[in-house]
Design a protein around this motif. Structure first.
Motif, PDB file in Angstrom:
ATOM      1  N   SER A 212      36.897  33.734  12.656  1.00  0.00           N
ATOM      2  CA  SER A 212      38.068  34.052  11.834  1.00  0.00           C
ATOM      3  C   SER A 212      39.277  33.218  12.231  1.00  0.00           C
ATOM      4  O   SER A 212      40.083  32.837  11.377  1.00  0.00           O
ATOM      5  N   GLU A 233      38.628  35.952   4.941  1.00  0.00           N
ATOM      6  CA  GLU A 233      38.995  37.154   4.178  1.00  0.00           C
ATOM      7  C   GLU A 233      38.008  37.409   3.047  1.00  0.00           C
ATOM      8  O   GLU A 233      37.582  38.546   2.806  1.00  0.00           O
ATOM      9  N   ASN A 237      35.219  40.667   3.238  1.00  0.00           N
ATOM     10  CA  ASN A 237      35.387  41.751   2.267  1.00  0.00           C
ATOM     11  C   ASN A 237      34.245  41.836   1.267  1.00  0.00           C
ATOM     12  O   ASN A 237      34.260  42.684   0.372  1.00  0.00           O
TER      13      ASN A 237
END
Length: 251
Positions: A212, A233, A237
């Motif tokens: 990340s 992101e 998700n």
């Protein structure tokens, strides 16, 4: 105008006696980025790496580097083009010093196969560049220490230095932080960020915190296929990605 694609695969597939380890993978790595290849155990990440660096031949599909078809090339030929791999298990000469290890990498780049037999003066021409690389990876104080005596994290830093000695355009890192404590992980992550300043990095990495923090783009593999792709992101998700990671400790 879109970003330049430095490495691309088309329908990359590898079968082992009926088992499909990599299944129709279409990968595009943009020049100047850090691109992470992630997925649960058995997803096909290392097999994919072995195909890209030519340690395995695909059952079908194509691999392109800077627009050139490298599918049928040998590992050494791909390395000469500028695609250099750092292995999951530290690969250095244990009884050579840090300086000597990096110097071997510089000798390989020069093509001097018989430099081991040459005078000390000939070999010493590599010292300034070797020390510069050693400084780049934070090992200046360890230059005259045998590699076998280095702590694990420092050994991985040395491996990256020997890889950089080959002056790669593209660096493939196979689980660069595997088996490390927090301090070493942070040091190696910072090193990866530094060395990516003027080159492209493709890495297999299990530590999602590292992924990340470093990655511009992430490709998620599961069961040999691309499950999702995008920035952290986006993939974190994705319900399918979360499901694939359930029970692995990373969800």
């Amino acid at each position: 105008m879109g970003a330049e694609i430095i490495l691309e695969t088309r329908d990359l597939t590898k079968e082992f006696a009926g088992f499909v380890a990599v299944n129709g993978v279409n990968l595009q790595v943009e020049r100047g980025t850090i691109h992470a290849l992630i997925g649960p155990n058995g997803a096909g990440k290392t097999t994919c790496f072995n195909l890209l660096t030519k340690f395995l031949n695909p059952t079908r599909g194509k691999i392109f580097y800077k627009g050139q078809d490298i599918t049928a090339m040998q590992p050494a030929d791909v390395a000469r083009l500028g695609v250099v791999r750092s292995f999951q298990i530290s690969a250095v000469f244990p009884h050579l010093t840090v300086l000597e290890n990096v110097r071997v990498g510089l000798q390989r780049k020069r093509g001097g196969s018989f430099d081991f037999w040459r005078s000390r003066a000939v070999l010493d021409q590599f010292n300034a560049r070797a020390m510069s690389l050693i400084e780049d990876v934070g090992l200046t104080g360890f230059a005259n220490i045998p590699a076998v005596e280095l702590p694990y994290g420092r050994k991985r830093a040395l491996e990256i230095a020997t890889t950089l000695a080959l002056d790669p355009d593209m660096l493939l890192l196979d689980e660069p932080t595997a088996g490390m404590g927090h301090e070493d992980i942070d040091r190696i992550a910072e090193l990866i960020k530094t060395v990516s300043a003027d080159r492209t990095v493709l890495m297999v990495e299990h530590n999602l915190s590292v992924v990340s923090n470093l990655s511009h783009k992430i490709t998620v593999l599961t069961r040999g296929r691309v499950l999702a792709e995008g920035d952290y992101e986006t993939v974190s998700n994705n319900p399918q990605v979360r499901e694939a990671y359930m029970g692995t400790g990373h969800a």
